[in-house]
Design a protein around this motif. Structure first.
Motif, PDB file in Angstrom:
ATOM      1  N   GLY A 111      -1.203  -5.728  -7.771  1.00  0.00           N
ATOM      2  CA  GLY A 111      -1.651  -4.354  -7.975  1.00  0.00           C
ATOM      3  C   GLY A 111      -0.494  -3.372  -7.938  1.00  0.00           C
ATOM      4  O   GLY A 111      -0.453  -2.407  -8.719  1.00  0.00           O
ATOM      5  N   LEU A 112       0.466  -3.615  -7.045  1.00  0.00           N
ATOM      6  CA  LEU A 112       1.642  -2.747  -6.938  1.00  0.00           C
ATOM      7  C   LEU A 112       2.444  -2.762  -8.239  1.00  0.00           C
ATOM      8  O   LEU A 112       2.859  -1.721  -8.749  1.00  0.00           O
TER       9      LEU A 112
ATOM     10  N   GLY B  76      -4.299   6.296 -12.679  1.00  0.00           N
ATOM     11  CA  GLY B  76      -3.724   4.957 -12.533  1.00  0.00           C
ATOM     12  C   GLY B  76      -4.099   4.317 -11.215  1.00  0.00           C
ATOM     13  O   GLY B  76      -4.448   3.130 -11.165  1.00  0.00           O
ATOM     14  N   SER B  77      -4.061   5.089 -10.140  1.00  0.00           N
ATOM     15  CA  SER B  77      -4.422   4.540  -8.824  1.00  0.00           C
ATOM     16  C   SER B  77      -5.891   4.142  -8.772  1.00  0.00           C
ATOM     17  O   SER B  77      -6.245   3.103  -8.197  1.00  0.00           O
TER      18      SER B  77
ATOM     19  N   ALA C  37      -0.215   1.165 -15.270  1.00  0.00           N
ATOM     20  CA  ALA C  37      -1.462   1.920 -15.152  1.00  0.00           C
ATOM     21  C   ALA C  37      -1.182   3.421 -15.124  1.00  0.00           C
ATOM     22  O   ALA C  37      -1.891   4.219 -15.749  1.00  0.00           O
ATOM     23  N   ASN C  38      -0.137   3.815 -14.391  1.00  0.00           N
ATOM     24  CA  ASN C  38       0.273   5.221 -14.388  1.00  0.00           C
ATOM     25  C   ASN C  38       0.813   5.645 -15.751  1.00  0.00           C
ATOM     26  O   ASN C  38       0.511   6.718 -16.265  1.00  0.00           O
TER      27      ASN C  38
ATOM     28  N   CYS D  11      -1.250   9.825 -12.480  1.00  0.00           N
ATOM     29  CA  CYS D  11      -1.021   8.943 -11.328  1.00  0.00           C
ATOM     30  C   CYS D  11      -2.320   8.727 -10.554  1.00  0.00           C
ATOM     31  O   CYS D  11      -2.557   7.644 -10.019  1.00  0.00           O
TER      32      CYS D  11
ATOM     33  N   ASN E 133       0.627  -1.046 -11.046  1.00  0.00           N
ATOM     34  CA  ASN E 133       0.495   0.395 -10.874  1.00  0.00           C
ATOM     35  C   ASN E 133       1.418   1.169 -11.811  1.00  0.00           C
ATOM     36  O   ASN E 133       1.100   2.282 -12.241  1.00  0.00           O
TER      37      ASN E 133
ATOM     38  N   ILE F  44      -6.264   0.897 -10.473  1.00  0.00           N
ATOM     39  CA  ILE F  44      -5.753  -0.190  -9.627  1.00  0.00           C
ATOM     40  C   ILE F  44      -6.731  -0.510  -8.506  1.00  0.00           C
ATOM     41  O   ILE F  44      -6.990  -1.680  -8.199  1.00  0.00           O
TER      42      ILE F  44
ATOM     43  N   ASP G 162       3.765   6.508  -7.379  1.00  0.00           N
ATOM     44  CA  ASP G 162       3.178   7.746  -7.910  1.00  0.00           C
ATOM     45  C   ASP G 162       4.176   8.893  -7.817  1.00  0.00           C
ATOM     46  O   ASP G 162       4.366   9.655  -8.780  1.00  0.00           O
TER      47      ASP G 162
ATOM     48  N   GLN H 107       0.834  -1.209   0.000  1.00  0.00           N
ATOM     49  CA  GLN H 107       0.000   0.000   0.000  1.00  0.00           C
ATOM     50  C   GLN H 107       0.864   1.252   0.000  1.00  0.00           C
ATOM     51  O   GLN H 107       0.613   2.200  -0.743  1.00  0.00           O
TER      52      GLN H 107
ATOM     53  N   MET I  35       2.479   1.949  -3.416  1.00  0.00           N
ATOM     54  CA  MET I  35       1.688   2.584  -4.468  1.00  0.00           C
ATOM     55  C   MET I  35       1.868   4.095  -4.447  1.00  0.00           C
ATOM     56  O   MET I  35       2.032   4.734  -5.492  1.00  0.00           O
TER      57      MET I  35
END
Length: 457
Positions: A172-173, A201-202, A179-180, A198, A176, A205, A38, A31, A34
């Motif tokens: 997910g990490l 992207g978050s 995704a970003n 960012c 990320n 996720i 970013d 967590q 993430m």
């Protein structure tokens, strides 16, 4: 010989705590990772984007932690049902937690959207303020999905299956980054949006984590016939109120702690950037090491709840104090490293000798801080297992704000006779934190003694 006095109990309980704690720790670090991703990725775009994302993260992270605190109430409730063998009641409890997650996720989203509109007033640079505003707005859209994910997460952990959450969170990490990158760098012909990417992207996720945990829960913790989302659409509001009543004090207590450090950082800006930088180095290091006792405390909530559900209050009491002692042992090890390696650890963060000097001095306070913090978070975790959350919230507020912050402010900015009539600056705030957390440790330890003894009779 009773089970509670059997020496094998200690080994078995430590093994159970370790089995729960390690995956929870990995999840907590993921967590944090993430937010770190970013920040790092936005820094490669521009310093302005980096500053904007850092400002946005400092705002949304406390809101996320409040949301997680509310939903962590599912852990002791589900653990007691599981320990009592009342497994048929677990899906209804999960549906109530999902309703709570959606409701508080929407409230969190509305809060962040409202705060995003204030950034042009708070932040001097208009470009930075606008990027931060868009980033915060984008990440707010993911809060309802985050609430759903957290409900599924704490349900799995309460049923002693934290490894499933860890694998999904680590995936997910990793995801990320792409995704970003989709909107940060304009991959596949998409527009380059800068720091706001960012936030997008978050949110992607968070949505992916919620879907993945929903599928995982359906496969491993629910039967195919369980009408979970039908119950979400037509919830048992008494169960929802039970989750909120237990979770709201937890979330508020966590918010008190997190916001305290944000307020201290704001006060320290008066003393100059070098002081602030040294404070941030010491705080970051102590926060990282704190992840271990925090994760163990979350595991302790499950273990105490399980023993109480099994109608074994003596085992619950012994497990609670075993967890607190284990936390203290971990903190003592971390504190030793901080004292002996303070200069080296500080130099990893900054090449500036003045920053390293200030951070090294504050790490000595952080070492003591670790001991008090480990005891208070362990006792608070055990008390959550007893579903004793409102007194924890009150003790936390008084210890952190009425004692820690007030005393720290006085020591930091007012002349002290024992310091050649000079204020202590950053060391004053850290002294206040140590005293406040020590007060919390004693108060919560006494509360745990009273509550656990009362349950035995």
């Amino acid at each position: 010989m009773t089970t509670s006095h059997n020496p094998d109990f200690t080994r078995q309980e430590l093994r159970a705590l370790r089995k729960l704690t390690l995956p929870i720790l990995a999840t907590q670090l993921a967590q944090i990772g993430m937010g770190t991703i970013d920040t790092l990725m936005s820094g490669y775009i521009s310093t302005t984007d980096l500053a904007a994302v850092a400002i946005g993260t400092s705002i949304w992270l406390p809101v996320w932690l409040f949301l997680a605190g509310v939903l962590v109430a599912l852990s002791p409730l589900a653990a007691q049902f599981n320990g009592a063998g009342k497994t048929t009641q677990l899906p209804k409890l999960l549906s109530a937690a999902l309703v709570t997650g959606i409701l508080f996720g929407l409230m969190s989203a509305a809060t962040l959207m409202g705060l995003s509109q204030l950034l042009p007033i708070i932040v001097d640079d208009p470009v930075t303020a606008d990027i931060a505003r868009q980033y915060l707005f984008a990440i707010a859209l993911g809060m309802p999905s985050a609430g759903i994910f957290l409900a599924y997460r704490f349900y799995a952990e309460a049923l002693n299956q934290p490894g499933h959450v860890t694998r999904i969170m680590l995936a997910g990490l990793v995801l990320n980054v792409p995704a970003n990158g989709l909107f940060l760098y304009g991959w596949f012909g998409l527009p380059e949006l800068g720091g706001v990417a960012c936030g997008i992207g978050s949110t992607l996720i968070f949505t992916g984590l919620a879907i993945a945990m929903a599928l995982n829960t359906r496969k491993h913790r629910l039967t195919a016939e369980t009408p979970l989302w039908q119950e979400v659409r037509q919830p048992d509001w008494s169960q929802v109120r039970a989750v909120i009543a237990l979770g709201l004090p937890i979330g508020t207590a966590i918010f008190f702690e997190v916001s305290l450090f944000s307020v201290i950082a704001l006060f320290l800006t008066e003393l100059g950037p070098v002081i602030v930088a040294g404070h941030q180095v010491a705080l970051n290091l102590s926060s990282l090491t704190f992840m271990i006792p925090l994760s163990l405390a979350m595991a302790l909530t499950v273990r105490v709840g399980h023993h109480l559900g099994s109608n074994q209050p003596e085992l619950a009491q012994r497990a609670a104090w075993l967890g607190v002692k284990t936390n203290l042992g971990v903190a003592a090890f971390n504190a030793t490293l901080m004292v002996t390696l303070s200069g080296f650890l500080a130099s990893l963060y900054s090449p500036d000798p003045e920053v390293v000097k200030i951070a090294s001095g504050l790490l000595l306070f952080a070492a003591v801080f670790q001991l008090s913090d480990a005891v208070q978070v362990g006792a608070a975790g055990a008390l959550r297992g007893y579903q004793d959350t409102l007194p924890v919230m009150i003790i936390t507020f008084v210890s952190y704000w009425a004692i820690g912050l007030a005393l720290g402010y006085y020591l930091a900015f007012y002349p002290q006779g024992f310091n050649d009539n000079q204020p202590l600056g950053a060391e004053g705030f850290w002294s206040g934190l140590v005293i406040g957390l020590t007060a919390a440790a004693f108060a919560l330890g006494y509360r745990l003694y009273r509550v656990s003894s009362k349950r035995i009779g």
